[in-house]
Design a protein around this motif. Structure first.
Motif, PDB file in Angstrom:
ATOM      1  N   GLU A 286       0.906  -1.281  -0.196  1.00 55.49           N
ATOM      2  CA  GLU A 286       0.002  -0.074  -0.091  1.00 55.49           C
ATOM      3  C   GLU A 286       0.825   1.246  -0.023  1.00 55.49           C
ATOM      4  O   GLU A 286       0.752   2.301  -0.600  1.00 55.49           O
ATOM      5  CB  GLU A 286      -0.934  -0.024   1.136  1.00 55.49           C
ATOM      6  CG  GLU A 286      -1.975  -0.975   1.035  1.00 55.49           C
ATOM      7  CD  GLU A 286      -3.003  -0.816  -0.009  1.00 55.49           C
ATOM      8  OE1 GLU A 286      -3.248   0.282  -0.433  1.00 55.49           O
ATOM      9  OE2 GLU A 286      -3.204  -1.782  -0.771  1.00 55.49           O
ATOM     10  N   SER A 287       1.775   1.404   0.777  1.00 56.17           N
ATOM     11  CA  SER A 287       2.942   2.427   0.970  1.00 56.17           C
ATOM     12  C   SER A 287       3.727   2.529  -0.441  1.00 56.17           C
ATOM     13  O   SER A 287       3.832   3.583  -0.806  1.00 56.17           O
ATOM     14  CB  SER A 287       3.687   2.279   2.156  1.00 56.17           C
ATOM     15  OG  SER A 287       4.609   1.270   1.743  1.00 56.17           O
ATOM     16  N   ARG A 357       2.892   6.718 -23.033  1.00 59.46           N
ATOM     17  CA  ARG A 357       2.367   6.211 -21.719  1.00 59.46           C
ATOM     18  C   ARG A 357       3.357   5.710 -20.859  1.00 59.46           C
ATOM     19  O   ARG A 357       3.967   4.714 -21.139  1.00 59.46           O
ATOM     20  CB  ARG A 357       1.378   5.055 -22.041  1.00 59.46           C
ATOM     21  CG  ARG A 357       0.366   4.720 -20.850  1.00 59.46           C
ATOM     22  CD  ARG A 357      -0.413   3.578 -20.925  1.00 59.46           C
ATOM     23  NE  ARG A 357       0.441   2.092 -20.968  1.00 59.46           N
ATOM     24  CZ  ARG A 357       0.382   1.042 -21.075  1.00 59.46           C
ATOM     25  NH1 ARG A 357      -1.007   0.715 -21.688  1.00 59.46           N
ATOM     26  NH2 ARG A 357       0.819   0.071 -21.207  1.00 59.46           N
ATOM     27  N   ILE A 358       3.684   6.185 -19.622  1.00 59.25           N
ATOM     28  CA  ILE A 358       4.715   5.876 -18.809  1.00 59.25           C
ATOM     29  C   ILE A 358       3.922   5.223 -17.529  1.00 59.25           C
ATOM     30  O   ILE A 358       2.731   5.323 -17.247  1.00 59.25           O
ATOM     31  CB  ILE A 358       5.492   6.984 -18.193  1.00 59.25           C
ATOM     32  CG1 ILE A 358       4.336   8.158 -17.535  1.00 59.25           C
ATOM     33  CG2 ILE A 358       6.069   7.765 -19.266  1.00 59.25           C
ATOM     34  CD1 ILE A 358       5.298   9.224 -16.594  1.00 59.25           C
ATOM     35  N   SER A 359       4.768   4.101 -17.183  1.00 59.91           N
ATOM     36  CA  SER A 359       4.464   3.435 -16.003  1.00 59.91           C
ATOM     37  C   SER A 359       5.489   3.618 -14.879  1.00 59.91           C
ATOM     38  O   SER A 359       6.657   3.730 -15.357  1.00 59.91           O
ATOM     39  CB  SER A 359       4.356   1.863 -16.106  1.00 59.91           C
ATOM     40  OG  SER A 359       3.420   1.343 -16.957  1.00 59.91           O
ATOM     41  N   TYR A 360       5.023   3.662 -13.511  1.00 60.52           N
ATOM     42  CA  TYR A 360       6.049   3.771 -12.504  1.00 60.52           C
ATOM     43  C   TYR A 360       5.820   2.743 -11.497  1.00 60.52           C
ATOM     44  O   TYR A 360       4.824   2.758 -10.798  1.00 60.52           O
ATOM     45  CB  TYR A 360       6.060   5.314 -11.856  1.00 60.52           C
ATOM     46  CG  TYR A 360       7.145   5.688 -10.953  1.00 60.52           C
ATOM     47  CD1 TYR A 360       8.005   6.598 -11.815  1.00 60.52           C
ATOM     48  CD2 TYR A 360       7.451   4.938 -10.043  1.00 60.52           C
ATOM     49  CE1 TYR A 360       9.263   6.967 -10.904  1.00 60.52           C
ATOM     50  CE2 TYR A 360       8.628   5.445  -9.274  1.00 60.52           C
ATOM     51  CZ  TYR A 360       9.486   6.386  -9.828  1.00 60.52           C
ATOM     52  OH  TYR A 360      10.710   6.669  -9.259  1.00 60.52           O
ATOM     53  N   GLN A 361       6.816   1.769 -11.462  1.00 61.27           N
ATOM     54  CA  GLN A 361       6.756   0.865 -10.790  1.00 61.27           C
ATOM     55  C   GLN A 361       7.917   0.858  -9.490  1.00 61.27           C
ATOM     56  O   GLN A 361       8.771   1.662  -9.481  1.00 61.27           O
ATOM     57  CB  GLN A 361       6.841  -0.748 -11.195  1.00 61.27           C
ATOM     58  CG  GLN A 361       6.609  -1.987 -10.449  1.00 61.27           C
ATOM     59  CD  GLN A 361       5.484  -2.005  -9.482  1.00 61.27           C
ATOM     60  OE1 GLN A 361       5.359  -1.527  -8.634  1.00 61.27           O
ATOM     61  NE2 GLN A 361       4.555  -2.938 -10.102  1.00 61.27           N
ATOM     62  N   CYS A 362       7.798   0.025  -8.507  1.00 71.91           N
ATOM     63  CA  CYS A 362       8.774  -0.014  -7.267  1.00 71.91           C
ATOM     64  C   CYS A 362      10.393   0.031  -8.040  1.00 71.91           C
ATOM     65  O   CYS A 362      11.084   0.589  -7.288  1.00 71.91           O
ATOM     66  CB  CYS A 362       8.711  -0.854  -6.358  1.00 71.91           C
ATOM     67  SG  CYS A 362       8.839  -2.747  -7.002  1.00 71.91           S
ATOM     68  N   TYR A 363      10.530  -0.680  -8.840  1.00 74.95           N
ATOM     69  CA  TYR A 363      11.817  -0.495  -9.643  1.00 74.95           C
ATOM     70  C   TYR A 363      12.376   0.664 -10.300  1.00 74.95           C
ATOM     71  O   TYR A 363      13.581   0.715 -10.674  1.00 74.95           O
ATOM     72  CB  TYR A 363      12.228  -1.902 -10.240  1.00 74.95           C
ATOM     73  CG  TYR A 363      11.123  -1.992 -11.400  1.00 74.95           C
ATOM     74  CD1 TYR A 363      11.223  -1.351 -12.727  1.00 74.95           C
ATOM     75  CD2 TYR A 363      10.031  -3.040 -11.462  1.00 74.95           C
ATOM     76  CE1 TYR A 363      10.192  -1.479 -13.651  1.00 74.95           C
ATOM     77  CE2 TYR A 363       9.354  -3.273 -12.378  1.00 74.95           C
ATOM     78  CZ  TYR A 363       9.334  -2.597 -13.478  1.00 74.95           C
ATOM     79  OH  TYR A 363       8.390  -2.515 -14.455  1.00 74.95           O
ATOM     80  N   ASN A 364      11.618   1.553 -10.661  1.00 77.90           N
ATOM     81  CA  ASN A 364      11.842   2.732 -11.347  1.00 77.90           C
ATOM     82  C   ASN A 364      12.380   3.883 -10.393  1.00 77.90           C
ATOM     83  O   ASN A 364      12.206   3.799  -9.129  1.00 77.90           O
ATOM     84  CB  ASN A 364      10.567   3.289 -11.981  1.00 77.90           C
ATOM     85  CG  ASN A 364      10.227   2.392 -13.105  1.00 77.90           C
ATOM     86  OD1 ASN A 364       8.939   1.965 -13.219  1.00 77.90           O
ATOM     87  ND2 ASN A 364      11.142   2.340 -14.113  1.00 77.90           N
ATOM     88  N   SER A 365      12.943   4.822 -10.875  1.00 77.50           N
ATOM     89  CA  SER A 365      13.477   5.909 -10.107  1.00 77.50           C
ATOM     90  C   SER A 365      13.349   7.075 -11.083  1.00 77.50           C
ATOM     91  O   SER A 365      13.046   6.933 -12.134  1.00 77.50           O
ATOM     92  CB  SER A 365      14.914   5.807  -9.892  1.00 77.50           C
ATOM     93  OG  SER A 365      15.714   5.960 -11.156  1.00 77.50           O
ATOM     94  N   MET A 366      13.575   8.288 -10.430  1.00 82.74           N
ATOM     95  CA  MET A 366      13.439   9.562 -11.286  1.00 82.74           C
ATOM     96  C   MET A 366      14.521   9.782 -11.907  1.00 82.74           C
ATOM     97  O   MET A 366      14.545  10.500 -13.188  1.00 82.74           O
ATOM     98  CB  MET A 366      13.430  10.714 -10.229  1.00 82.74           C
ATOM     99  CG  MET A 366      11.847  10.729  -9.306  1.00 82.74           C
ATOM    100  SD  MET A 366      10.719  10.597 -10.233  1.00 82.74           S
ATOM    101  CE  MET A 366      10.535  12.079 -11.491  1.00 82.74           C
TER     102      MET A 366
END
Length: 383
Positions: A286-287, A357-366
């Motif tokens: 959730e976080s 279309r971009i996705s942002y998952q936990c493995y991504n960074s800025m």
């Protein structure tokens, strides 16, 4: 800049030479869940006959029980399919729709499922009616447009929970409530929803819902589910007729008998669902989701500044994806340019517009977003 969690990033098997901003299309599976599938494949091969004849039904029941608790529905109202498109084929081909009947939908739906509706509508003679949901998206206008397009011929309302081309979270709960009031069947394509946004099937009150577990739930490829309310189950026919139809050893659910066993199939990926849910729980997902949503909004704003275009919806209708309009003449040329620079992100043609279309998952960074931004600037400067 670092990713949300370096330790989580290390759990994934993605090629580090690529910037991967397309979790939405096919997901990515962490090592523990991937290894769980391998474990089940080995179990099958140790004793194939005993596993399939004696264990498979009970194990699938266990897996569906965990999934049912996760999305809040009865496990016996769920059946696994390899992908939502296959599940929707079963549903669409089953429905008793006739000449003059209408299926009400939108112009934001997933292309493969749209093709299924069009294919079956030509055979049966019903109408698949796509209403124009304009952007920037407005919730009240959307609901009003649905209401205004309902007539006495409307038998089904079909919508995405999160749209594929535009990445907008549609207010499907309100639409399902409206459909129920009017005696119209509600069907929701929730391919992107499980573990991406909060999903509560009972609260939605939907008749039929399909979702992918191999996207945001992090399962291996080929794990999806179909939910069907008990009231609707007798209306659905098996896509493949096999031993479960008019079974010699029927269970308490004809719905499961008809759809759960359709010939020899590797069910190992379906049995990873409990492991995937455990992984999400152990990592306080959730976080993670909340942080990723903040990052998608931050990313959207950075990229829109470069693209010199406007947001197509309010931030409240975004999860971990965002579609950003780009004013270029050729989507394929940009897609290939980014691909040649090891950036994986879909470039989508939609109603005369082009989106990144971009996705942002936990493995991504800025850093990933800045890398994309750099190459978008270079591309725009070159045309």
């Amino acid at each position: 800049m670092t990713s949300i969690s370096a330790s989580l990033k290390n759990q994934f098997q993605l090629d580090p030479s690529f910037t991967y901003l397309n979790h939405g299309s096919f997901g990515a599976c962490p090592k523990p869940i991937f290894e769980e599938r391998n474990k089940w494949q080995k179990e099958i091969e140790k004793q194939p006959v005993a596993f399939i004849e004696d264990k498979a039904i009970g194990l699938l029941d266990w897996s569906r029980e965990k999934l049912g608790a996760f999305i809040n529905c009865d496990k016996d109202d769920l059946v696994y399919f390899p992908n939502p498109t296959t599940a929707m084929n079963m549903v669409i081909k089953s429905l008793d729709l006739k000449i003059g009947d209408e299926v009400l939908s939108s112009n934001h739906e997933y292309g493969a499922v749209e093709k299924t509706w069009e294919f079956v509508s030509r055979k049966k003679g019903f109408s698949y009616k796509k209403i124009d949901v304009s952007i920037p998206f407005n919730k009240d206008d959307f609901i009003e447009s649905i209401k205004n397009n309902i007539n006495t011929n409307t038998k089904v309302i079909f919508l995405s929970h999160i749209t594929s081309p535009t990445a907008i979270i549609f207010p499907v709960k309100e639409i399902c409530e409206l459909a129920k009031e009017l005696g119209i069947i509600s069907i929701i394509d929730g391919a992107h929803a499980p573990a991406h946004i909060d999903l509560d099937i009972k609260t939605l009150g939907v008749d039929i819902y399909t979702g992918a577990c191999h996207k945001w739930m992090l399962c291996p490829k080929g794990v999806s589910f179909l939910y069907c309310s008990k009231e609707m189950q007798e209306n659905l026919e098996p896509l493949v007729v096999s031993w479960g139809w008019e079974s010699d050893n029927p269970s308490k659910s004809t719905f499961l008998d008809n759809n759960q066993y359709q010939g020899t199939n590797d069910i190992s990926a379906y049995l990873t669902v409990p492991s995937a849910i455990k992984f999400l729980d152990q990592n306080n997902w959730e976080s993670i989701k909340d942080e990723c949503q903040k990052k998608i909004i931050e990313s959207k704003n950075i990229l829109l500044d470069t693209l010199n275009t406007e947001s197509i919806c309010s931030d409240i209708f975004l999860g971990q994806m965002a579609s950003l309009q780009i004013n270029i003449p050729n989507s394929i040329d940009l897609y290939n340019y980014l691909k040649n620079n090891n950036i994986v992100v879909p470039i989508i043609d939609w109603n005369g517009l082009i989106f990144v279309r971009i996705s942002y998952q936990c493995y991504n960074s800025m850093d990933d977003i800045e890398h994309l931004n750099h190459y978008l600037k270079k591309y725009l400067d070159s045309i």
